[in-house]
Design a protein around this motif. Structure first.
Motif, PDB file in Angstrom:
ATOM      1  N   GLN A 192      -5.474   3.879   3.761  1.00 56.56           N
ATOM      2  CA  GLN A 192      -4.736   3.497   4.963  1.00 56.56           C
ATOM      3  C   GLN A 192      -4.626   1.974   5.019  1.00 56.56           C
ATOM      4  O   GLN A 192      -5.633   1.274   4.937  1.00 56.56           O
ATOM      5  N   PRO A 193      -3.388   1.442   5.168  1.00 56.91           N
ATOM      6  CA  PRO A 193      -3.202  -0.019   5.094  1.00 56.91           C
ATOM      7  C   PRO A 193      -4.083  -0.810   6.052  1.00 56.91           C
ATOM      8  O   PRO A 193      -4.667  -1.827   5.661  1.00 56.91           O
ATOM      9  N   VAL A 224       0.838  -1.198   0.000  1.00 61.17           N
ATOM     10  CA  VAL A 224       0.000   0.000   0.000  1.00 61.17           C
ATOM     11  C   VAL A 224       0.875   1.251   0.000  1.00 61.17           C
ATOM     12  O   VAL A 224       0.585   2.233  -0.695  1.00 61.17           O
ATOM     13  N   ALA A 225       1.953   1.215   0.750  1.00 60.36           N
ATOM     14  CA  ALA A 225       2.874   2.357   0.777  1.00 60.36           C
ATOM     15  C   ALA A 225       3.482   2.614  -0.604  1.00 60.36           C
ATOM     16  O   ALA A 225       3.655   3.774  -1.009  1.00 60.36           O
ATOM     17  N   ARG A 226       3.792   1.557  -1.326  1.00 65.75           N
ATOM     18  CA  ARG A 226       4.338   1.735  -2.686  1.00 65.75           C
ATOM     19  C   ARG A 226       3.310   2.397  -3.605  1.00 65.75           C
ATOM     20  O   ARG A 226       3.637   3.284  -4.382  1.00 65.75           O
ATOM     21  N   ARG A 263      -8.722  -4.481   6.909  1.00 63.26           N
ATOM     22  CA  ARG A 263     -10.014  -4.833   7.528  1.00 63.26           C
ATOM     23  C   ARG A 263     -11.094  -4.978   6.463  1.00 63.26           C
ATOM     24  O   ARG A 263     -11.991  -5.824   6.591  1.00 63.26           O
ATOM     25  N   GLU A 264     -11.027  -4.161   5.401  1.00 65.88           N
ATOM     26  CA  GLU A 264     -12.000  -4.283   4.308  1.00 65.88           C
ATOM     27  C   GLU A 264     -11.886  -5.653   3.632  1.00 65.88           C
ATOM     28  O   GLU A 264     -12.898  -6.266   3.281  1.00 65.88           O
ATOM     29  N   LEU A 265     -10.674  -6.156   3.471  1.00 63.46           N
ATOM     30  CA  LEU A 265     -10.489  -7.490   2.884  1.00 63.46           C
ATOM     31  C   LEU A 265     -11.167  -8.551   3.742  1.00 63.46           C
ATOM     32  O   LEU A 265     -11.822  -9.457   3.225  1.00 63.46           O
TER      33      LEU A 265
END
Length: 441
Positions: A419-420, A185-187, A425-427
């Protein structure tokens, strides 16, 4: 006098057909009584075995067995559709799908593209059930075709109730794990990456290992019971693997030249009560990050459909409520130019930005480089195609079942502001339904 069974009646009609010199595509149909189409499929020894039911209320429920003809490319399928349309008469339905990224290595028994004309079809519509036998005489030896059809009919078994889903112990492994997910996610959200690729849909494979594999048709039936507003499919090309799912998202539905698609992106959970549910829905519609995610989807769909259409219209954003989540959805209506085919539509529409990203090629390049698992048919296309109409879903909310393993997949659209921990949590929310059926909710 003893009444003949539907199979015996079809055998008799097949015997009569051999004397008429039939040509082209022929469908022989007999009314029958089958309580449960998935229970019937589960009893059969013939492969492939397929199940399909559209999301729309009152549509046909299909169970299909065997194969008259199979196609490993959209070009081959389109040529067959055109050839039979030119001959006139009744037109067949083809069932199957495509991988998320057909050019990459995927799942062992699921090719990049696979559509088939089944030998046997069981159809239920408005309480009436029909058993059909499909034959082709335009490109094959009539005697051999009739012999193959007769053998397939002879192999049919009576349907039985599905086995009970027994509780199992599962070992869980997520790929990527949460630490690697955070790094990915940061990438995606790094300014240098966002500058050329504003959205990438990252996915996770949750692998559940168990001493005994659950019956895929019993699992689909239980899942389907709580997913009334979704598509329902099951595909077994071989005995070793099954792919089942209850996806909420339509790729497109075509009736002649008229097409409906949708932008389904932007997610939040369901509330504990009606008031909280409405509040969460209102917050979702107002949220900039989720609004951007949906915008990325509908803008690309409009861009892809406009060259193929004489008219394209998009509806207002509204909320689609499912059992565990709610999504932002916009409907898209198009009137296609004369002669536009499903091959042309499937060449440009999938993978949509709801499961891939924007721009498509740079998002796919990122996914190919960084995702540690093969998506296979997850986030690909599954459904039905015919000359007159087609209905195809985006293969999300699905399970890939192999020997002693169940692989679940979920994705999240990563854009600026993602936000990671929230996306992780969505997954979990997106696989909550199937996890609860497996006793892990």
């Amino acid at each position: 006098m003893q009444t003949k069974s539907p199979v015996e009646l079809l055998q008799h009609r097949l015997d009569s057909l051999s004397e008429t010199g039939a040509n082209g595509f022929v469908r022989l149909s007999i009314p029958c009584q089958v309580e449960n189409l998935k229970g019937w499929l589960n009893r059969q020894s013939v492969y492939p075995r397929l199940y399909w039911q559209s999301r729309d209320a009152g549509t046909v429920e299909y169970a299909a067995l065997g194969v008259v003809k199979a196609f490993g490319s959209l070009a081959a399928l389109d040529a067959d559709l055109a050839a039979l349309a030119a001959m006139g008469g009744e037109q067949p339905d083809y069932f199957g799908g495509m991988a998320f990224d057909p050019g990459t290595s995927g799942w062992q028994h699921f090719p990049g593209c696979h559509f088939l004309l089944p030998r046997i079809e069981l159809r239920r519509h408005q309480g009436e059930t029909t058993l059909s036998l499909n034959l082709r005489f335009d490109d094959r030896c009539p005697e051999a075709e009739i012999a193959q059809a007769r053998a397939c009919l002879a192999a049919l078994e009576e349907g039985q109730p599905l086995p009970c889903l027994l509780p199992h112990v599962y070992q869980r492994e997520d790929r990527p794990a949460q630490k690697e997910w955070t790094a990915a996610v940061a990438r995606v959200t790094h300014p240098d990456q966002l500058g050329h690729t504003p959205k990438v849909v990252l996915s996770r494979e949750t692998c559940l290992t168990t001493p005994e594999t659950p019956n895929p048709w019993a699992l689909l039936a239980r899942w389907q019971a709580g997913a009334a507003d979704c598509f329902h499919f099951g595909i077994q090309l071989t005995p070793q693997e099954a792919f089942i799912g209850c996806p909420p998202e339509r790729l497109y539905k075509r009736e002649g030249r008229y097409l409906i698609s949708e932008a389904l992106a932007g997610t939040t959970r369901r509330g504990r009560d009606t008031q909280q549910d409405h509040t969460l829905a209102d917050e979702l519609l107002a949220d900039k990050k989720n609004g951007l995610e949906n915008q990325c989807v509908y803008q690309q769909l409009l861009t892809q459909l406009e060259p193929l259409s004489s008219q394209v219209q998009m509806g207002e954003a509204h909320i689609m409520k499912l059992r565990s989540v709610q999504h932002i959805r916009r409907l898209i209506h198009a009137e296609l130019h004369h002669g536009v085919t499903d091959q042309q539509l499937l060449a440009v529409l999938p993978p949509t930005p709801a499961v891939g990203g924007v721009p498509r090629e740079s998002a796919l390049a990122f996914i190919r480089h960084y995702e540690p698992h093969q998506r296979g048919w997850y986030a690909g296309v599954v459904g039905r195609i015919s000359h007159t109409s087609s209905d195809l879903s985006v293969a999300i909310r699905c399970a890939h079942i192999g020997p002693k393993t169940i692989r679940l997949y979920a994705g999240a659209g990563i854009v600026t502001g993602s936000q990671p921990d929230e996306e992780w949590r969505e997954l979990d929310t997106k696989i909550a339904d199937i996890m609860s059926l497996l006793g892990m909710g």
